[in-house]
Scaffold this motif. Sequence first.
Motif, PDB file in Angstrom:
ATOM      1  N   ASP A   1      32.691 -18.187   8.443  1.00  0.00           N
ATOM      2  CA  ASP A   1      33.639 -17.172   9.169  1.00  0.00           C
ATOM      3  C   ASP A   1      33.182 -16.726  10.525  1.00  0.00           C
ATOM      4  O   ASP A   1      33.474 -15.986  11.017  1.00  0.00           O
TER       5      ASP A   1
ATOM      6  N   HIS B   1      30.930 -13.515   0.796  1.00  0.00           N
ATOM      7  CA  HIS B   1      32.005 -12.737   0.720  1.00  0.00           C
ATOM      8  C   HIS B   1      33.186 -13.370  -0.326  1.00  0.00           C
ATOM      9  O   HIS B   1      33.005 -14.562  -0.515  1.00  0.00           O
TER      10      HIS B   1
ATOM     11  N   HIS C   1      28.552 -18.080   2.720  1.00  0.00           N
ATOM     12  CA  HIS C   1      28.308 -16.755   2.662  1.00  0.00           C
ATOM     13  C   HIS C   1      28.790 -15.948   1.639  1.00  0.00           C
ATOM     14  O   HIS C   1      29.513 -16.659   0.762  1.00  0.00           O
TER      15      HIS C   1
ATOM     16  N   HIS D   1      28.416 -12.418  10.940  1.00  0.00           N
ATOM     17  CA  HIS D   1      29.415 -12.112  10.160  1.00  0.00           C
ATOM     18  C   HIS D   1      29.121 -11.752   8.851  1.00  0.00           C
ATOM     19  O   HIS D   1      29.756 -10.737   8.454  1.00  0.00           O
TER      20      HIS D   1
HETATM   21 ZN   LIG Z   1      33.611 -13.633   5.502  1.00  0.00          ZN
END
Ligand SMILES: [Zn+2]
Length: 298
Positions: free
Chosen positions: A164, A62, A60, A147
């Motif tokens: 996550d 992040h 992802h 998430h």
């Molecule tokens: Zn994350």
Amino acid sequence: MIKQVKENVYCITGPINVGLIQTDRGFVVIDTGLDESYGRKIIKAVEELDGNIIGIINTHSHADHFGGNNYIRKRINIWTIASKMEKALIENPVFEPIYLFGGAPFSDMRTKFTEGKPSYIDMIVEEEKTVKFLGDLGISIFPLYGHSPAQIGISYNDILFIGDVVMPENVMNKYKLGYLYDVSQEKQALEKLKDTDKEFFVPGHGELMDFHKLKRLIELNLENISMIEGLILKILKDEPLSSEALFSHLIEVLNIEPDLIQVLLLFSTVKGFLSGLKEEGVLEFFIEEGKIMWKKRA
Ligand SMILES: [Zn+2]
């Protein structure tokens, strides 16, 4: 530290776990940590294993999961894969502070924890040719949205890299809220994970788990989500509140004193809870003096 998870699968463990899958053609890196130092560490680890990197898959967008992409791509000619939504964010990382704040972010919000260095994504997992390309390497994709908008798990033999999707127990005890984009999707992702037939699970943070440990952590995460939903409904029991006022109550009850970045992350999470409860028909809203006010549905 490089840890062998199983045959052909390694993990660089630490505050952020990085996965290494050794395929016939070379190593595929799963997530690249926070920054350049992680990029360097990954290149060194693969050299120590006498291999070469052929590509990166990001679970992802992040900053702590793709921050090393830029450094590795500058040094080695490799491909990078993510989901379509996460690609947009990884290529334009300023979108993270933008969506967290809901407007043009000011400089204090633009830290390496909220905005990684941009990295080009060559292929998206929604395309059939990417699925086939990964399939030839023995890798398949397991959607774990919630998430983040389109987080993916990465499956290889008996191992699943889960990004996550679960919050480690110590983090849950400390921060309670963690970070969730879409709570309804997160609940579905956790339920779906309970049905996997994999043997080992590598989370983005925390210890590697067998199925028994994962299942326990999934239950704890689901209980934590129910606890937060219950608190929100309790706070809204007597009177409607604005999103901001509800957030203030909630962090007081949970005994959290967030700094600027935590305010962005946690408030965004609380909005994810409010959206979820609204869509489930539990809450409704009205506008008063320019504020979105929340109340329990009669
Ligand atoms: Zn994350």
